[in-house]
Design an enzyme around this catalytic site. Structure first.
Site, PDB file in Angstrom:
ATOM      1  N   ARG A 164       1.009  -1.179   0.054  1.00  0.00           N
ATOM      2  CA  ARG A 164      -0.098  -0.063   0.100  1.00  0.00           C
ATOM      3  C   ARG A 164       0.993   1.144   0.067  1.00  0.00           C
ATOM      4  O   ARG A 164       1.534   1.728   1.155  1.00  0.00           O
ATOM      5  CB  ARG A 164      -1.043  -0.059   1.441  1.00  0.00           C
ATOM      6  CG  ARG A 164      -1.767  -1.319   1.129  1.00  0.00           C
ATOM      7  CD  ARG A 164      -2.693  -1.523   2.483  1.00  0.00           C
ATOM      8  NE  ARG A 164      -3.377  -2.507   2.383  1.00  0.00           N
ATOM      9  CZ  ARG A 164      -3.996  -3.367   3.266  1.00  0.00           C
ATOM     10  NH1 ARG A 164      -3.788  -2.689   4.555  1.00  0.00           N
ATOM     11  NH2 ARG A 164      -4.774  -4.415   3.152  1.00  0.00           N
ATOM     12  N   HIS A 274     -12.010  -5.879  -0.476  1.00  0.00           N
ATOM     13  CA  HIS A 274     -11.458  -5.480   0.493  1.00  0.00           C
ATOM     14  C   HIS A 274     -11.255  -3.898   0.431  1.00  0.00           C
ATOM     15  O   HIS A 274     -10.199  -3.426   0.808  1.00  0.00           O
ATOM     16  CB  HIS A 274     -10.057  -5.937   1.000  1.00  0.00           C
ATOM     17  CG  HIS A 274      -9.749  -6.057   2.642  1.00  0.00           C
ATOM     18  ND1 HIS A 274     -10.220  -6.982   3.319  1.00  0.00           N
ATOM     19  CD2 HIS A 274      -9.096  -5.341   3.334  1.00  0.00           C
ATOM     20  CE1 HIS A 274      -9.730  -6.915   4.498  1.00  0.00           C
ATOM     21  NE2 HIS A 274      -9.107  -5.947   4.548  1.00  0.00           N
TER      22      HIS A 274
END
Length: 398
Positions: A164, A274
């Site tokens: 991320r 998600h």
């Protein structure tokens, strides 16, 4: 008062240190999945019906045997209690006051016991991650049951944590302690920093009994080591045998996995990528809704999340056969911006938007919205809207 989800997001960005805001707001790698969640909803447009005489549509619905005022469920957001000193208790109280359910994160700052004492546990779900040490998982299940919660949501789409990039740039990907950069970001958010230093929770309370560390960051490091990346259908079978309440599997996208979930004895699934935080380039839950409704064939309640920002988005999902919609980031932004009131404003924004959309579509209640199905919708992306076959809502007004 927060007027929209984007208002809440901007207020949260002004309130939180950057590393925490980006943790909530960001996605994996290029954030293609995150962007696609919004795009897939935007690509489906409405075909309104006029002169239907619907001024006050009934939005009531039943999700997983629980009656709600409208088909919205607050999704689990890890470490949500860091966003405001009011913590997750504020979230569940706002939801309960609005007559909807909340799914508490396994990694919440406040414990399942404290949360369940704050509201009627019938309005709570608990999100479960499976640890390598099954004794921890078994004990957690017993604690959840003892707290009065009867709906378990097992998250299955996180065998690894992908890059991320926002977290990596902020030094928040593999953090063991706060750095000078983090402190600098905190100093320019003095309100949040003061409140958290003096009144905020500093541990993930659901993990405290298991010796996973005496600080938040020690706990985070332990989680990354101890979550089981090898879980499979046999593990879910074991959960089904141990857990006597309702079982929901979160992170499903493929219709075959929906069929297997039904065969396993689950009561529900959550179609989810998600929030764009896992597989970059994945389809959205909304894109896969019609196919999974058909695969379930009435055997499961089907919730869907990812990119929902308006009440009209809920209407689209219901018209395509969903049992309800989950939102995570919107309530997190509301909590960061204005605590319990901010969460309540976000919930009300979705409810008002759903009601006005139903009025303009001529849908008197949720059943009519589902029955209208694809007669209400046009997919401008080139893909087909294929909800459960049903009669046209237009016949109702002839």
């Amino acid at each position: 008062m927060l007027i929209s989800v984007e208002d809440a997001r901007l207020a949260a960005r002004r309130t939180l240190p950057r590393w925490l805001f980006d943790y909530v707001d960001g996605g994996a790698y290029s954030e293609a999945s995150l962007k696609n969640n919004f795009a897939s909803l935007s690509a489906v447009r409405f075909i309104p019906a006029i002169l239907c005489g619907v001024s006050a549509p009934d939005t009531a619905v039943k999700i997983l045997e629980t009656h709600q005022t409208f088909p919205l469920v607050l999704a689990p957001v890890g470490m949500g209690g860091l966003l405001s000193v009011e913590g997750e208790v504020a979230v569940v109280r706002a939801a309960a006051a609005a007559g909807i359910q909340t799914c508490l994160s396994h990694f919440s700052i406040q414990s399942i016991e404290d949360i369940a004492r704050a509201v009627d546990p019938a309005l709570l779900m608990f999100q479960l991650y499976i640890f390598r040490d099954r004794a921890i998982t078994r004990d957690t299940l017993q604690r959840v049951w003892n707290a009065g919660v009867r709906t378990l949501v097992v998250t299955v789409d996180t065998p690894v944590t992908p890059m991320r990039e926002r977290d990596a740039r902020n030094g928040f990907r593999s953090i063991s302690k706060l750095s000078f950069r983090h402190f600098t970001q905190m100093m320019i958010r003095p309100g949040w920093t003061w409140n958290m230093a003096h009144k905020g929770g500093r541990l993930m309370a659901n993990l405290e009994p298991y010796g996973m560390g005496k600080t938040f960051f020690a706990q985070s490091a332990t989680i990354s080591r101890e979550l089981d990346p090898t879980i499979n259908w046999l593990d879910l079978k074991w959960i089904r045998e141990v857990w006597k309440g309702r079982l929901v599997i979160k992170g499903v996208l493929h219709p075959e996995d929906t069929r297997r979930s039904a065969e396993l004895g689950a009561e529900g699934i959550v179609l989810s990528n998600h929030g764009g935080r896992q597989l970059d380039g994945a389809v959205s839950g909304f894109e896969m809704l019609s196919e999974n409704v058909q695969a379930a064939n009435g055997r499961l309640d089907i919730l869907v999340d990812g990119g929902f920002r308006y009440g009209s988005d809920i209407a689209k999902a219901m018209a395509l056969g969903a049992s309800g919609v989950m939102i995570g980031r919107p309530w997190a932004f509301g909590l960061a911006a204005e605590g319990q009131k901010g969460v309540a404003d976000v919930i009300d924004y979705f409810h008002q938007g759903l009601r006005s959309t139903m009025t303009l579509l001529g849908a008197r209640d949720i059943a009519a919205l589902r029955e209208g199905g694809k007669d209400f919708l046009r997919d401008v992306s080139g893909a087909a809207c294929e909800p459960v076959p049903s009669s046209s809502i237009m016949k109702e007004h002839v």
